[in-house]
Write an enzyme that holds these catalytic residues in place. Structure first.
Site, PDB file in Angstrom:
ATOM      1  N   SER A  65      36.535  21.602 -95.389  1.00 19.12           N
ATOM      2  CA  SER A  65      36.320  22.056 -96.751  1.00 19.12           C
ATOM      3  C   SER A  65      35.688  23.429 -96.755  1.00 19.12           C
ATOM      4  O   SER A  65      35.087  23.873 -95.778  1.00 19.12           O
ATOM      5  CB  SER A  65      35.385  21.100 -97.468  1.00 19.12           C
ATOM      6  OG  SER A  65      34.098  21.209 -96.880  1.00 19.12           O
ATOM      7  N   LYS A  66      35.852  24.059 -97.868  1.00 14.67           N
ATOM      8  CA  LYS A  66      35.352  25.401 -98.104  1.00 14.67           C
ATOM      9  C   LYS A  66      33.827  25.448 -97.915  1.00 14.67           C
ATOM     10  O   LYS A  66      33.282  26.433 -97.470  1.00 14.67           O
ATOM     11  CB  LYS A  66      35.753  25.758 -99.545  1.00 14.67           C
ATOM     12  CG  LYS A  66      35.282  27.067-100.049  1.00 14.67           C
ATOM     13  CD  LYS A  66      36.429  28.050-100.099  1.00 14.67           C
ATOM     14  CE  LYS A  66      35.924  29.440-100.380  1.00 14.67           C
ATOM     15  NZ  LYS A  66      36.036  30.367 -99.330  1.00 14.67           N
ATOM     16  N   ARG A  67      33.187  24.328 -98.283  1.00 16.04           N
ATOM     17  CA  ARG A  67      31.726  24.309 -98.221  1.00 16.04           C
ATOM     18  C   ARG A  67      31.211  24.620 -96.814  1.00 16.04           C
ATOM     19  O   ARG A  67      30.144  25.152 -96.637  1.00 16.04           O
ATOM     20  CB  ARG A  67      31.188  22.950 -98.675  1.00 16.04           C
ATOM     21  CG  ARG A  67      30.830  22.915-100.149  1.00 16.04           C
ATOM     22  CD  ARG A  67      30.358  21.543-100.555  1.00 16.04           C
ATOM     23  NE  ARG A  67      31.364  20.521-100.270  1.00 16.04           N
ATOM     24  CZ  ARG A  67      31.198  19.535 -99.412  1.00 16.04           C
ATOM     25  NH1 ARG A  67      30.079  19.420 -98.753  1.00 16.04           N
ATOM     26  NH2 ARG A  67      32.154  18.653 -99.208  1.00 16.04           N
TER      27      ARG A  67
END
Ligand code: GLU
Length: 488
Positions: free
Chosen positions: A255-257
């Site tokens: 994920s981008k996180r």
């Protein structure tokens, strides 16, 4: 009978940037096609108009090109089965949808969003999985005709059999089976007349003669719907290969996180295409031995779907950084020269010109010390400009009240050099240290500070030889006058 020539496709939806997972799918399809002398198709799946992003197709194509992944057929490259953009094929899907309706394998659903919402709430309350309750599957042909005649908004749904087991083979997962009862009566044509992914994807894979469907694991649960469609149309199924999920180091879904997921972001950060392609190739596939560094040509020679594993592949940024260094350092001096010239053109030194021979000698001493091209200019800034300041910590530690005098002495030694090569600078420094009665290290640290302003870097004699005698002397003198006032 010989099997048909391999045809594979990468079928992105233009909803923004190219995700690294998408790059992997594209790459595996491309490698498989090249390995088997097959055809690699790019198909744009843009039937979800709400998610369409302007400019996304151009961005996708240019990012793939940057990565060295060329398609054989696709937008602007017709192979006789186009168009390759789904929004230009609506008539084709409409006809196929009608044939499914006519054969009874799909039915119209007139349920309003209010009713569907109500149904979902009830299922939720009963902890049932969300699934269409087949209310409209029971309408009589007359009822259906009347509703259509009245212009009632409708969708077309797939008629999923009750109590059946849907089986298929997957190259990576072997035999896979799903109970049909877990499968929703999927919408095939939406109320706006556009097909959903499922219908368009199957129709296109068939009409584009796709032999192998290689895609991410997230599509595995859609495959039973596709298998039903192939059966209803009476079409031969392609070979399926679902690639393992990409995971963050903590094994959650990538994920981008936890870092960048857009190929563009890696590109902007100066990762080399070779490194990113090499890295992505190893996310699920392995060569069967411990080799890790691959160029595209080698990947084409080695790649096989049989060597793709099932378990999730961890996206390890540190490894990507390491691969970048390896690929950067494996480039020839000539290649690096061109790259360094580009780098300089976008740097604070863009107004200056440096002879090729000068840049090549900088490359020789710096190549083992850089991870990115910008490091040549950032870590080796002193090759392009005299230091504007000096590392404070080093001044405090290395520039004593004796330094100015020692450096004056060194300048006198250096100015006598007729062949200012690394060995000559070295002997001159040794002579100077001896007559001053100090260790070589004292002068080495002083002169490094004076000419580079920083503590680390390649061997000092190499640096001096590259800068040349005059520049070296000028810089030492500048340091003497600038650093004297702060001396202890
Ligand atoms: N359009 C789908 C995507 O965005 C394609 C999935 C498939 O390859 O079937 O990835």
């Amino acid at each position: 009978m010989s099997s048909p020539a391999v045809r594979v496709r990468f079928a992105p939806s233009p909803t923004g940037f190219l995700h690294v997972g998408g790059l992997r799918t594209a790459l595996y399809n491309y490698l498989f096609a090249r390995r088997t002398n097959g055809v690699f198709i790019l198909r744009i799946e843009d039937t979800d108009r709400a998610r369409y992003v302007e400019g996304a197709v151009e961005n996708l194509v240019s990012t793939l090109r940057w990565a060295g992944i060329d398609f054989d057929e696709g937008p602007g490259k017709d192979g006789g089965v186009g168009p390759y953009v789904q929004s230009e094929r609506l008539e084709i899907y409409r006809k196929h949808a009608e044939s499914l309706f006519a054969s009874g394998n799909a039915y119209y659903c007139f349920c309003t969003s209010v009713r569907l919402e109500e149904m979902r709430k009830q299922q939720d309350a009963l902890r049932l999985p969300p699934k269409y309750d087949r209310h409209c599957a029971k309408l009589t042909p007359d009822e259906v005709s009347a509703l259509i005649a009245a212009g009632t908004p409708r969708v077309l749904r797939l008629r999923v059999p009750v109590g059946a087991t849907i089986r298929f083979h997957d190259v990576i997962r072997d035999d896979v089976e799903f109970s049909s009862d877990a499968i929703d009566d999927q919408v095939l044509i939406k109320s706006d007349g556009y097909p959903t992914y499922h219908l368009a994807n199957v129709v296109d894979d068939h009409l584009m003669k796709v032999t192998h469907v290689i895609r991410g694991e997230e599509w595995l649960s859609s495959t039973p719907k596709h298998i039903l469609l192939y059966g209803y149309f009476g079409w031969e199924k392609p070979v399926f290969a679902h690639l393992p999920l990409l995971l963050n180091p903590d094994r959650s879904k990538l994920s981008k996180r936890q870092g960048d997921v857009a190929v563009e972001e890696y590109r902007a950060k100066q990762y080399l295409r070779e490194a990113l392609v090499n890295f992505v190739a190893l996310l699920g596939w392995n060569p069967g031995d411990d080799r890790e560094i691959f160029q595209m040509e080698e990947l084409i020679k080695e790649f096989s779907l049989e060597r793709v594993g099932k378990s999730g592949a961890i996206f390890n940024q540190t490894k990507l950084g390491w691969l970048n260094e390896q690929h950067l350092r494996s480039k020839s001096d000539r290649e690096l020269l061109g790259m360094l010239q580009c780098e300089l053109a976008g740097s604070p030194f863009k107004e200056k010109t440096f002879p090729d021979a000068y840049l090549l000698s900088v490359i020789t001493v710096m190549r083992e010390r850089v991870s990115f091209m910008r490091d040549f200019v950032e870590k080796g800034a002193y090759f392009f400009e005299a230091p504007a300041s000096y590392e404070e910590e080093m001044v405090r530690k290395r520039w004593t009240s004796e330094s100015a005098g020692q450096m004056e002495h060194l300048v006198r030694e250096f100015s006598l050099l007729t062949v200012p090569g690394p060995a000559e600078f070295e002997s001159a420094l040794h002579r100077s240290a001896q007559s001053l009665g100090v260790g070589n290290g004292v002068l080495i640290h002083g002169v490094r500070l004076a000419v580079s302003g920083v503590s680390g870097g390649p061997g000092i004699y190499e640096i001096l030889a590259i800068l040349g005698k005059d520049e070296t002397i000028t810089r030492i003198r500048a340091a003497i006058s600038r650093l004297a006032p702060t001396a202890r």
